[in-house]
Design an enzyme around this catalytic site. Structure first.
Site, short mmCIF file in Angstrom:
data_model
loop_
_atom_site.label_atom_id
_atom_site.label_comp_id
_atom_site.label_asym_id
_atom_site.label_seq_id
_atom_site.Cartn_x
_atom_site.Cartn_y
_atom_site.Cartn_z
N ARG A 50 0.81 -1.22 0.00
CA ARG A 50 0.00 0.00 0.00
C ARG A 50 0.84 1.27 0.00
NH1 ARG A 50 -0.51 -4.91 1.36
NH2 ARG A 50 -0.01 -4.45 3.52
N CYS A 84 -6.26 -2.96 8.93
CA CYS A 84 -5.14 -2.25 8.30
C CYS A 84 -5.60 -0.80 8.16
CB CYS A 84 -4.81 -2.83 6.93
SG CYS A 84 -3.58 -1.85 6.02
N THR A 86 -3.97 1.76 6.90
CA THR A 86 -3.61 2.33 5.60
C THR A 86 -4.64 1.98 4.54
OG1 THR A 86 -1.29 2.19 6.20
CG2 THR A 86 -1.77 2.45 3.87
N THR A 127 1.19 5.28 9.12
CA THR A 127 1.96 5.42 7.88
C THR A 127 1.69 6.79 7.28
OG1 THR A 127 0.16 4.56 6.52
CG2 THR A 127 1.75 2.95 7.38
N LYS A 167 6.59 -6.82 10.05
CA LYS A 167 6.05 -7.59 8.93
C LYS A 167 6.92 -8.79 8.59
CE LYS A 167 3.66 -3.83 6.48
NZ LYS A 167 2.27 -4.33 6.55
N CYS A 197 -1.36 2.01 13.04
CA CYS A 197 -0.86 1.09 12.03
C CYS A 197 -0.85 -0.25 12.75
CB CYS A 197 0.54 1.49 11.57
SG CYS A 197 1.24 0.30 10.41
#
Lengths: 236, 236
Positions: A50, A84, A86, A127, A167, A197
């Site tokens: 993203r 999520c 974002t 983010t 991640k 986030c």
């Protein structure tokens, strides 16, 4: 089966998806399997990045996200959540393609923030895509809450590498970087942190950071929304 | 998306389902979101109790399980796993209704057991339904491995209440009861334990039982099968 069925559009990332599922499970008053929230989860992480998409360095994530939205609707989801922050940059496009309503993560977070009356200033750990989309700031401002964000330097040196470490499952490294970004917001006057986030609560919890106690976790806010939807729906 | 898509028929119970999903995540070599195994999970725990059904005191779980099998096939699952040993009592009926092959939990477990050559005697911690169905014992016997099971008294006083405690999220109590059932099999000569009810590894891990190190976890065996299917499929 009648009653609510929660659909989770996951995979962004897969660890954050499981964090949401754990928080739903742990937040549900249940004496037996059958009391737990029914959930169908599309945890398919083959979605283009993203942040890279918004930076113009990668393909759009929207077609892959729409595949998931369609699969969840076909499976009978009555409500959809997306662990999520974002991804909410594309909320309107996803909602337009979904018969099931999508619970916006910032609405769920605002509901949780309002349980602490008198808050004036919160720090947003997010983010760049999330910060620039502004969906947290606009909701908070409408309730008189100012929103501090990380500086560009903090974003590049601490926040972004911290998220990517989580991640790839490097939870110690990721947790420490994210904690440093959080501390900078506290130092500038934030009374609470919004961990906007989904990698952030995973990282802070892993290193047992004391800042977790001063934080609002939008993933937990979504989980509590899911439990409420289930408990209200199964009654009727 | 092409390539494998793992379908998880979950909900029996929901904590065991998340345990499988965590084990898939942690067993996958991944540097970024997109390397992780794509998984669609039907975690809908409104399935009639399996043990009560077999005891003749409750309705059949099969129609609800078939709903999940159909939803996973419609969502495009290429392989299905079921993180519930007891549910494998109905394996043939479920497989007959599924275009996607179902990976049998006892096949996955046998593959893991065979990595420890020279094993002669294992202890099986399982529900009565699982023990009486015999699908673990027959596979182990075909490879010269004897299988000890809990006594009726141990089953009633330790195993069954331990499982139901885990299901209602009373993990300390559940872990201790299940550890006592496990110790009884070790005392009778079991060289390894097969934790053939998905609540058992959840309970033993929660209390950090030293017996976990002498155990084979069928949930982990299933997770490793999922990772292998994903890694072999994405290569081609």
């Amino acid at each position: 089966m009648s009653g609510p069925l929660i659909g989770v559009l996951g995979g962004m990332g897969p660890a954050a998806t499981l964090d949401l599922l754990q928080k739903i499970l742990q937040s549900t008053p249940a004496a037996r399997d059958q009391d737990h929230v029914p959930v169908v989860t599309w945890n398919v992480p083959q979605i283009p990045d993203r942040q890279k998409a918004m930076a113009g360095t990668g393909p759009s994530p929207v077609p892959a996200m729409l595949d998931g939205i369609r699969a969840l609707n076909t499976a009978g989801a009555t409500h959809i959540v997306i662990p999520c922050n974002t991804a909410h940059r594309w909320f309107d496009e996803l909602q337009a393609a979904s018969a099931a309503p999508i619970v916006h993560i910032a609405d769920a977070t605002l509901a949780l923030l309002q349980q602490a009356p008198g808050l004036r200033k919160v720090g947003l750990l997010a983010t760049r895509v999330t910060s620039e989309a502004g969906f947290f700031q606009s909701r908070f401002a409408a309730h008189g809450i100012e929103c501090l964000v990380t500086s560009d330097a903090e974003q590049d040196a601490l926040f972004t590498p911290g998220c990517y470490a989580v991640k790839r499952n490097a939870l110690d490294d990721g947790g420490k970087l994210l904690e440093a970004a959080a501390q900078a917001l506290i130092d500038r006057g934030a009374e609470r942190l919004v961990l906007a986030c989904t990698e952030v609560p995973v990282g802070l919890q892993h290193i047992a950071s004391p800042l977790a106690a001063r934080s609002i976790d939008p993933t937990m806010a979504l989980a509590l929304s899911c439990v409420r939807i289930w408990q209200e729906g199964r009654r009727t």
